[in-house]
Design an enzyme around this catalytic site. Structure first.
Site, PDB file in Angstrom:
ATOM      1  N   SER A 123       0.829  -1.214   0.000  1.00  0.00           N
ATOM      2  CA  SER A 123       0.000   0.000   0.000  1.00  0.00           C
ATOM      3  C   SER A 123       0.855   1.252   0.000  1.00  0.00           C
ATOM      4  O   SER A 123       1.943   1.279   0.594  1.00  0.00           O
ATOM      5  CB  SER A 123      -0.869  -0.015   1.257  1.00  0.00           C
ATOM      6  N   GLU A 126       0.219   3.584   1.782  1.00  0.00           N
ATOM      7  CA  GLU A 126       0.288   3.968   3.200  1.00  0.00           C
ATOM      8  C   GLU A 126       1.666   3.668   3.781  1.00  0.00           C
ATOM      9  O   GLU A 126       2.028   4.216   4.816  1.00  0.00           O
ATOM     10  CB  GLU A 126      -0.769   3.201   4.005  1.00  0.00           C
ATOM     11  N   TYR A 153      -1.901   0.378  10.630  1.00  0.00           N
ATOM     12  CA  TYR A 153      -2.162  -0.255   9.335  1.00  0.00           C
ATOM     13  C   TYR A 153      -0.934  -0.144   8.428  1.00  0.00           C
ATOM     14  O   TYR A 153      -0.483  -1.136   7.834  1.00  0.00           O
ATOM     15  CB  TYR A 153      -3.373   0.408   8.660  1.00  0.00           C
TER      16      TYR A 153
END
Ligand code: GDD
Length: 337
Positions: free
Chosen positions: A128, A130, A152
């Site tokens: 990701s 992220e 996460y």
């Protein structure tokens, strides 16, 4: 001989589009679902209801190594797409422990079961953007350092490193796709794009009067999930296993998404959007924008949807769904995030 693929997270947005894509390519498609989903198919299988007679589902949990091992021991798979995860960033601040358990151990279980039983199976791990978090350069590409800003994001960095380690240590074909945000009419209601488009539809229908959001200035690189599953498949067809950034190269703020989405319905977002501190995150990522030139050169991948095309499709789908089904409880305003 058709190829056989296993998808974890097949009931999600990406899993459902990927299953459709692989079926169209002639694959035999298997999916892992939680037992609880098998007990509640009408609600849990909405995204794959139209595929149920063409795919094979296996009950297993990312929290249990034996259950994953059991599925992998039953069939020989050519490809495995590990998409299942606790994928909502805000939730990971509420319960970092379960996010870590599912996302890190779950990935480790899949890798370990494949190593044990099917070391030649090609594995895709859903990395990701992220992972980049507090970015040190813009746009972000494969060599941009990671600085995750949430449990996460940290769990995805761990999954990415585990995947690379299985590739380097055991010679397995394991790749990570570093996918930037990707949306569609099948997006979960908790994510900001779908929260916006579903609420626009409700406001247009006269069953909602406002939209409460957190940080409107955060910028994301939003693509269409349908485009992104093509890239996942392509990554597993290469002569060498490697990791790729998948992104559109354009970023827009949450405010711009609101403006476009309300605009599709002929409304002015400024009349309806209210700022609510509750939806701010303890640590935010201000800007994400990806450079997918490596994927373009080596995979021949490029996105087919524009930002405005994506927003339009999502708003229109929500307006049509509401007209067909009638108003439902407004889950997006539940104080669960
Ligand atoms: N969900 C949500 N709800 N986000 C809001 C809200 C709100 O009411 N108001 C503002 N935002 C902002 C968030 O603070 C964030 O900056 C941005 O909108 C996008 O939030 P999400 O749609 O929840 O997605 P995300 O960027 O945190 O994560 C998604 O993309 C990642 C890829 O970069 C998820 O799909 C992740 O699983 C994925 O890895």
């Amino acid at each position: 001989m058709s190829k056989r693929a296993l998808i974890t997270g097949i009931t999600g947005q990406d899993g459902s589009y990927l299953a459709e894509y692989l079926l169209a390519l002639g694959y035999e498609v298997h999916g892992i679902v939680r037992r609880v989903a098998l007990e509640d198919p009408e609600r849990r299988f909405t995204r794959i209801a139209h595929l149920l007679d063409r795919i094979r589902l296996h009950g297993a949990s990312l929290e249990s190594y034996p259950s994953i091992f059991n599925v992998v021991s039953r069939h020989q798979f050519d490809e495995c797409y590990h998409l299942a995860a606790q994928s909502f960033v805000a939730e990971s601040f509420q319960d970092g422990f379960s996010t870590m358990n599912i996302n890190i151990n779950g990935t480790h279980y899949v890798l370990a079961a494949l190593k044990e039983l099917q070391p030649t199976c090609h594995l895709y791990f859903a990395g990701s953007s992220e992972m980049f978090g507090k970015v040190t350069e813009t746009p972000q590409h494969e060599t941009t350092p990671f600085h995750p800003r949430s449990p996460y994001g940290i769990s995805k960095v761990a999954g990415f490193q585990l995947t690379r380690n299985y590739r380097e240590a055991f010679g397995m074909y394991c790749v990570s796709g570093i996918l930037f945000n990707h949306e569609s009419p099948r997006r979960g209601f908790e994510f900001v794009t779908r929260k916006i488009t579903s609420t626009v539809a409700r406001i247009k229908a006269g069953v909602a009067s406002e939209l409460r959001l957190g940080n409107l200035e955060a910028k994301r690189d939003w693509g269409h999930a349908k485009d992104y599953v093509r890239a996942m498949h392509s990554m597993l067809q290469q002569p060498q296993a490697d990791d790729y950034v998948i992104a559109t190269g354009q970023s827009h703020s949450v405010r711009e998404f609101c403006e476009a989405a309300f605009g599709v319905a002929g409304l002015d977002y400024q009349e309806y959007v209210k700022i609510d501190e509750f939806f701010y995150r303890p640590a935010e990522i201000d800007l994400l924008v990806g450079d997918a030139s490596r994927a373009r050169e080596l995979l021949g991948w490029k996105p087919s949807y524009t930002f405005n095309g994506l927003v339009e499709e999502m708003v229109n789908a929500d307006i049509e769904a509401l007209a067909a089904a009638g108003p439902r409880p407004n889950v997006t305003h539940a104080r669960l995030t």
